[in-house]
Write a protein that holds these residues in place. Structure first.
Motif, PDB file in Angstrom:
ATOM      1  N   GLY C 352       0.821  -1.214   0.000  1.00  0.00           N
ATOM      2  CA  GLY C 352       0.000   0.000   0.000  1.00  0.00           C
ATOM      3  C   GLY C 352       0.854   1.263   0.000  1.00  0.00           C
ATOM      4  N   THR C 353       1.905   1.264   0.769  1.00  0.00           N
ATOM      5  CA  THR C 353       2.755   2.457   0.850  1.00  0.00           C
ATOM      6  C   THR C 353       3.468   2.699  -0.467  1.00  0.00           C
ATOM      7  N   LEU C 354       3.811   1.603  -1.154  1.00  0.00           N
ATOM      8  CA  LEU C 354       4.511   1.745  -2.429  1.00  0.00           C
ATOM      9  C   LEU C 354       3.571   2.357  -3.466  1.00  0.00           C
ATOM     10  N   CYS C 355       2.286   2.060  -3.360  1.00  0.00           N
ATOM     11  CA  CYS C 355       1.275   2.681  -4.221  1.00  0.00           C
ATOM     12  C   CYS C 355       1.213   4.182  -3.941  1.00  0.00           C
ATOM     13  N   TYR C 356       1.268   4.497  -2.666  1.00  0.00           N
ATOM     14  CA  TYR C 356       1.227   5.877  -2.212  1.00  0.00           C
ATOM     15  C   TYR C 356       2.451   6.654  -2.703  1.00  0.00           C
ATOM     16  N   GLN C 357       3.593   6.002  -2.558  1.00  0.00           N
ATOM     17  CA  GLN C 357       4.845   6.639  -2.968  1.00  0.00           C
ATOM     18  C   GLN C 357       4.840   6.913  -4.479  1.00  0.00           C
ATOM     19  N   ALA C 358       4.340   5.953  -5.246  1.00  0.00           N
ATOM     20  CA  ALA C 358       4.306   6.117  -6.701  1.00  0.00           C
ATOM     21  C   ALA C 358       3.420   7.304  -7.090  1.00  0.00           C
ATOM     22  N   GLN C 359       2.291   7.443  -6.402  1.00  0.00           N
ATOM     23  CA  GLN C 359       1.417   8.590  -6.676  1.00  0.00           C
ATOM     24  C   GLN C 359       2.124   9.895  -6.372  1.00  0.00           C
ATOM     25  N   SER C 360       2.846   9.876  -5.259  1.00  0.00           N
ATOM     26  CA  SER C 360       3.551  11.084  -4.839  1.00  0.00           C
ATOM     27  C   SER C 360       4.604  11.472  -5.889  1.00  0.00           C
ATOM     28  N   ILE C 361       5.267  10.453  -6.444  1.00  0.00           N
ATOM     29  CA  ILE C 361       6.277  10.708  -7.477  1.00  0.00           C
ATOM     30  C   ILE C 361       5.614  11.276  -8.741  1.00  0.00           C
ATOM     31  N   PHE C 362       4.454  10.758  -9.094  1.00  0.00           N
ATOM     32  CA  PHE C 362       3.735  11.276 -10.267  1.00  0.00           C
ATOM     33  C   PHE C 362       3.240  12.695 -10.021  1.00  0.00           C
ATOM     34  N   ARG C 363       2.747  12.912  -8.825  1.00  0.00           N
ATOM     35  CA  ARG C 363       2.173  14.215  -8.545  1.00  0.00           C
ATOM     36  C   ARG C 363       3.218  15.325  -8.640  1.00  0.00           C
ATOM     37  N   ALA C 365       5.513  15.487 -10.568  1.00  0.00           N
ATOM     38  CA  ALA C 365       5.774  15.814 -11.978  1.00  0.00           C
ATOM     39  C   ALA C 365       4.538  16.409 -12.633  1.00  0.00           C
ATOM     40  N   GLY C 366       3.517  16.692 -11.827  1.00  0.00           N
ATOM     41  CA  GLY C 366       2.300  17.285 -12.369  1.00  0.00           C
ATOM     42  C   GLY C 366       1.408  16.280 -13.074  1.00  0.00           C
ATOM     43  N   LEU C 367       1.658  15.000 -12.840  1.00  0.00           N
ATOM     44  CA  LEU C 367       0.849  13.973 -13.489  1.00  0.00           C
ATOM     45  C   LEU C 367      -0.310  13.577 -12.589  1.00  0.00           C
ATOM     46  N   SER C 368      -1.428  13.313 -13.204  1.00  0.00           N
ATOM     47  CA  SER C 368      -2.602  12.943 -12.427  1.00  0.00           C
ATOM     48  C   SER C 368      -2.867  11.446 -12.557  1.00  0.00           C
ATOM     49  N   VAL C 369      -3.277  10.836 -11.447  1.00  0.00           N
ATOM     50  CA  VAL C 369      -3.445   9.391 -11.405  1.00  0.00           C
ATOM     51  C   VAL C 369      -4.781   9.059 -10.751  1.00  0.00           C
ATOM     52  N   GLU C 389      -7.252   5.760 -17.515  1.00  0.00           N
ATOM     53  CA  GLU C 389      -6.029   6.526 -17.799  1.00  0.00           C
ATOM     54  C   GLU C 389      -4.875   5.975 -16.962  1.00  0.00           C
ATOM     55  N   HIS C 390      -4.067   6.902 -16.353  1.00  0.00           N
ATOM     56  CA  HIS C 390      -3.034   6.393 -15.428  1.00  0.00           C
ATOM     57  C   HIS C 390      -3.739   5.917 -14.159  1.00  0.00           C
ATOM     58  N   THR C 391      -3.495   4.682 -13.782  1.00  0.00           N
ATOM     59  CA  THR C 391      -4.181   4.137 -12.600  1.00  0.00           C
ATOM     60  C   THR C 391      -3.185   3.387 -11.712  1.00  0.00           C
ATOM     61  N   PHE C 392      -3.248   3.695 -10.424  1.00  0.00           N
ATOM     62  CA  PHE C 392      -2.456   2.923  -9.450  1.00  0.00           C
ATOM     63  C   PHE C 392      -3.417   2.274  -8.464  1.00  0.00           C
ATOM     64  N   GLY C 509       2.500  11.522 -22.656  1.00  0.00           N
ATOM     65  CA  GLY C 509       1.508  12.590 -22.576  1.00  0.00           C
ATOM     66  C   GLY C 509       0.116  12.112 -22.239  1.00  0.00           C
ATOM     67  N   GLY C 510       0.018  11.039 -21.514  1.00  0.00           N
ATOM     68  CA  GLY C 510      -1.287  10.456 -21.198  1.00  0.00           C
ATOM     69  C   GLY C 510      -2.086  11.260 -20.184  1.00  0.00           C
ATOM     70  N   GLY C 511      -1.482  11.584 -19.060  1.00  0.00           N
ATOM     71  CA  GLY C 511      -2.209  12.328 -18.016  1.00  0.00           C
ATOM     72  C   GLY C 511      -2.157  13.809 -18.325  1.00  0.00           C
ATOM     73  N   GLU C 512      -3.005  14.611 -17.718  1.00  0.00           N
ATOM     74  CA  GLU C 512      -2.942  16.031 -17.997  1.00  0.00           C
ATOM     75  C   GLU C 512      -1.975  16.721 -17.040  1.00  0.00           C
TER      76      GLU C 512
END
Lengths: 58, 414, 512
Positions: C352-363, C365-369, C389-392, C509-512
């Motif tokens: 679960g934390t690794l999912c959280y961390q991945a979102q944080s890394i995307f965020r 960069a301005g990527l939405s998940v 779209e991008h899904t975690f 360029g998938g996420g906005e």
């Protein structure tokens, strides 16, 4: 019994009481720790009111 | 002192009293002489209180048998009428410092073993154990066993017991437990030790040669002879543990074939009942599970005091009762430790590395662990008029313990 | 030299058992001889012949009969007195029980009675009963490792306050991992002991951190789990603070790492105050949030490991340096292999934390998940079984584990999901984590190997990381090798795998 303070616990080899999933205790035992497993079942056959009463009496 | 501390102290006291018991067989006597509150037109029965209407078949049959035995009725039909019309009173044995096997019926002319607990001075009684009338059989043959007991065997035994100035039962029971008895369904060793001890005295007790010979045959060939003594000893040991304020120790477990009832030290005088369970059993040739009545008898006093199912691991002779494996039987005995206050210093079980039998069933621990005591018992027919049909293992309904604990909470919680 | 007897009236014990009693007594120092027997006439004569009974002056002995036991002991006065004072204990003791013959206790209190040196209760009963067992454990003087989830906030707070009053700690509820005195509890990897202590509200976060520390050549002193809700305002970080207190006074700990999701507003104030007072260096990792002036921290577990190693005076290893340029280059070469229309990253996490961390890394960069367990500002995946779209997806979330084992143990759901994703023509990259260690599946990569191969056949890129060490029974090296053989790109950490995906997502360029 005087509880062992957490900082003291960290310096010793802990001795475990395992309640619930048996594999938690098994893996600790395999790693060389003492584990006593509790043959647990829902108290009072799952009767919540009884369980609360037991908390006061036992 | 917190309530928990109070309970623990009370239970320690109960344990102390139970293990301090020193049961001695002091007499064999007619119920009218020795059973407190015994009177005419009264049938004492096993288990918690019950009425004729709610009475199970076997106990009804036994009651009919007692009416015939006492001469209150000339035949079964008129006995049944009397009983149905309430002309005969029913009261539980346990209300009279007495216990009885299976239907447990005792009337004024039924002779009883009298055991005195020398450590406390109290006495307890148990009737003759046999395989017919106590199971509900009221045939002539069945009643002839009661008559011989009344007219020959019991009076002869009385003479010998009195001459012996009592028979110490504690060492005898301890010895028999180490010989494979468990004091409930396996009493071969104790019966034989007892018969051996009393035989020379019988010969010289002043009774007629015919009576002595008949009695020697009786005691020498009765595999359940000692059960009556064990039950009286158990009752005598448990009664001093009654009425200890705040104790959660069970002082009686008894069944009337309709209901299973328990009594608890700190709730003296009250019964906590639930429908009698069915016995998981083995049957004599010709009988099957569908014929069986529900669990019955005061004999679970043996489990209450820490024998019977509590020590069945040490009774290899009746392994068949428990499923056949020694491990299973030992498992039962180990389980009993988890719901008991302590262990007996006297009654040791070789098969459990000479550990003492579990003593003092604690209703809290029963509820906490969902472990009810193990009882090994005989099985009666569901209809009146039959002798023994089998034996097996039974567990009390958890409901009894639940009701008792609820009541305990009401009485003792602030 | 003295001879004494003791009589126990009305007591029967088997003669062979009595011989054992006599032998035990005779083996005591200062005892020359001992007999224990029933006081039959013959036995009394025998003992009298051996000099017992004081020529008839010993009244109890003279009066003893066949229903009584007599114990007769000869030896130095003090030793004989000691035995006699304790005579009943010799009668009471059975033979030593054979190993394994003792029944298992039915309650924590019984367990502690049987083994008074017990110090930690590991509780994994169903949630509705968990608080009760934890209370019983605290009452019995035990620290509590509470794996069970579904414990109410009220119960958790009450338990933690009770523990604090008793000088104990409740690790949990919902605590997956702990390292206490060298023991890895629950889902734990085999790691070296070393100077770095952990206080963690997230199990897989602790596992990943500890494994990376181990692979860097250092080790973990202790790891104290707190349960995921501990840093919330409702609980107020009680166990986190207790953990920091303990590690602060723990001589083996040189640096303290605090790993958690972002704490609540008021909890962070309390925690910040406590950490400021801490005498040891503290590294905090709250995944990029809650980093105001009060607590300075890092955003990924990799950075936390690096910072902790440096604070402990050790070297940051090469494998933790993920150079952005290199990731960009490999992302762009992977992109080149993709068919047109493949533009989304899909991550399916056991941790679960690794999912959280991945979102944080995307965020960052301005990527939405989309996620079923969205980080603040991310979008809620309303149907966790259907990607957008991008899904975690946190495959360990309640919806997935209700009535079935955790994905770290049982890969069934993750495998099915991968088969489903393989049919989606918009998927460009699948991001996976594998968690090794105790309790976890015996061969986690094998469990998904078939699914990974079919994804690869469809031309989808697979980016993976394995949390664990070579000392784990599943072996990090072997798991990584199987992944590579199946055509997956394997990264040294979950953060690096996510960073690669970030680069890929930016290129696609998938996420906005």
């Amino acid at each position: 019994m005087m509880p062992m303070k957490l900082e003291d616990l960290l310096r010793t080899k802990p001795v475990f009481v395992n309640v619930g999933v048996r594999s938690f205790g098994d893996s600790l035992r395999e790693a060389g720790y003492q584990v006593i497993h509790v043959d647990w079942s829902p108290p009072a056959g799952g009767d919540q009111k009884m369980a609360e009463l037991l908390d006061d009496l036992l | 002192m917190t309530l928990k501390e109070k309970i623990n102290a009370a239970n320690e006291e109960a344990l102390r009293r139970i293990v301090a018991a020193n049961p001695v067989l002091v007499d064999v006597a007619p119920a009218s002489e020795v059973v407190p509150g015994m009177r005419d037109k009264l049938i004492l029965h096993s288990g918690p209180p019950v009425t004729w209407e709610r009475m199970c078949g076997a106990q009804r049959g036994a009651a009919i048998g007692m009416c015939l035995f006492e001469g209150w009725a000339k035949d079964a039909a008129s006995a049944e009428r009397m009983l149905a019309q309430g002309e005969i009173a029913f009261e539980p044995n346990h209300h009279h410092a007495t216990v009885g096997p299976m239907a447990g019926t005792i009337t004024k002319n039924m002779w009883v073993w009298v055991v005195q607990n020398k450590a406390f001075g109290n006495r307890a009684q148990c009737r003759q154990v046999e395989s017919f009338q106590q199971f509900g059989d009221y045939s002539k043959e069945a009643l002839s066993g009661l008559q011989k007991w009344r007219d020959i065997w019991a009076p002869t035994l009385r003479a010998a017991v009195r001459k012996m100035d009592g028979v110490m039962l504690k060492p005898l029971i301890a010895r028999a437990l180490q010989m494979g008895d468990e004091m409930h369904n396996r009493v071969v060793a104790s019966s034989s030790i007892f018969a051996n001890a009393i035989a020379p005295i019988l010969v010289d007790c002043g009774r007629s040669k015919e009576d002595v010979v008949a009695t020697l045959y009786y005691i020498g060939n009765h595999p359940f002879l000692f059960l009556g003594l064990a039950m009286a000893a158990g009752k005598a040991a448990m009664d001093p543990a009654r009425g200890i304020e705040a104790s959660t120790v069970v002082t009686a477990m008894a069944r009337n074939g309709t209901e299973f009832g328990i009594q608890v030290s700190g709730l003296d005088g009250e019964w906590f009942t639930a429908p009698s369970p069915r016995v998981k059993g083995l049957f004599l040739p010709g009988w099957k599970d569908a014929d069986a009545g529900a669990d019955m008898g005061d004999s679970a006093i043996t489990e209450t005091v820490g024998w019977g199912g509590a020590v069945i691991g040490g009774a290899p002779g009746i392994l068949t009762f428990t499923g056949g494996t020694a491990e299973e039987a030992l498992g039962f005995s180990r389980e009993m430790r988890n719901i008991s206050v302590g262990r007996s210093p006297d009654y040791l079980i070789p098969a459990l590395n000479f550990e003492g039998a579990a003593v003092g069933i604690d209703i809290r621990k029963v509820m906490q662990t969902n472990t009810v005591p193990v009882i090994d018992t005989a099985i009666a027919h569901k209809e009146p008029g039959h002798s023994i049909i089998g034996g097996g293992i039974v567990r009390p309904p958890l409901e009894c313990f639940k009701k008792a604990l609820t009541r305990f909470g009401e009485k003792y919680k602030e | 030299m003295v001879r004494k007897t003791a009589v126990r009236k009305n007591r029967y014990l088997d003669s062979v058992f009595l011989m054992l009693v006599a032998q035990r007594i005779a083996s005591q120092p200062g005892i020359h001889d001992a007999s224990a027997m029933l006081a039959t006439e013959a036995n009394r004569k025998l003992l009298a012949g051996m000099g017992y009974g004081d020529d008839g002056k010993d009244k109890d002995f003279a009066a003893a009969g066949p229903n009584d036991l007599v114990l007769a002991v000869e030896g130095d006065a003090a030793a004989v007195d000691a035995v006699m004072a304790n005579a009943d204990s010799y009668f009471a003791r059975g033979y030593a029980a054979e190993a394994g013959s003792a029944p298992e206790p039915r309650s924590i209190a019984e367990a502690v009675t049987a083994r008074p040196e017990s110090s930690v209760a590991v509780i994994s009963v169903p949630g509705e009963y968990a608080a009760r067992e934890a209370r019983a454990a605290l009452r019995a003087g035990l620290h509590v490792f509470l794996f069970s989830s579904n414990v109410s906030v009220d119960d958790e707070l009450a338990l933690k306050r009770d523990a604090r009053d008793r000088g104990l700690i409740v690790m949990g509820p919902d605590c997956g991992t702990g390292y206490l005195g060298g023991a890895g509890i629950g889902f734990a990897n085999v790691v070296r002991r070393g100077p770095i202590g952990i206080v963690g509200a997230s199990g897989t976060g602790m596992q990943e951190f500890a494994s990376l520390v181990h692979r860097a050549g250092s080790g973990i002193s202790n790891g104290i789990g707190t349960g995921s809700r501990d840093p919330s305002d409702a609980i107020g970080a009680i166990s986190t603070i207790a953990g920091v207190d303990a590690l602060e006074s723990d001589a083996a700990t040189k640096v303290i790492a605090v790993i958690s999701k972002p704490p609540g507003e008021s909890a962070i104030a309390v925690l910040a105050e406590r950490l400021r007072r801490c005498k040891k260096p503290v590294v905090t990792c709250f995944f990029g949030e809650g980093h105001d002036d009060r607590i300075k921290g890092v955003s990924t577990l990799d950075e936390a490991v690096g910072a902790a190693l440096v604070a402990a005076g050790e070297k940051k290893p090469q494998f933790l340096e993920s150079e952005e340029g290199a990731l960009q280059r490999s992302a762009s070469s992977e992109k080149a292999k993709l068919q047109p229309g493949r533009r989304y990253v899909r991550g399916f996490f056991a941790g679960g934390t690794l999912c959280y961390q991945a979102q944080s890394i995307f965020r960052r960069a301005g990527l939405s998940v989309y996620s079923n367990s969205p980080l603040h500002g991310m979008k809620e995946l309303t149907d966790p079984y259907q990607s957008r779209e991008h899904t975690f997806v946190d495959m360990g979330a309640e919806t997935f584990v209700h009535g079935r084992p955790h994905p770290m143990i049982d890969a069934t759901l993750r495998r099915r999901r991968l088969e489903q994703e393989a049919r989606d023509p918009s998927v460009a990259v699948i991001l996976l984590d594998f968690v090794l260690g105790s309790i976890a599946s015996a061969d986690p990569v094998s469990d998904l190997l078939g699914a990974i191969q079919s994804i690869r056949t469809m031309g989808i890129c697979v980016a993976a990381s394995v949390c664990g060490t070579n000392e784990d029974r599943q072996s990090l090296e072997m798991q990584e090798r199987s992944l590579r053989r199946a055509g997956a790109m394997v990264f040294a950490s979950s953060a690096q795998a996510a960073s690669f995906c970030r680069e890929a997502a930016l290129l696609l360029g998938g996420g906005e």
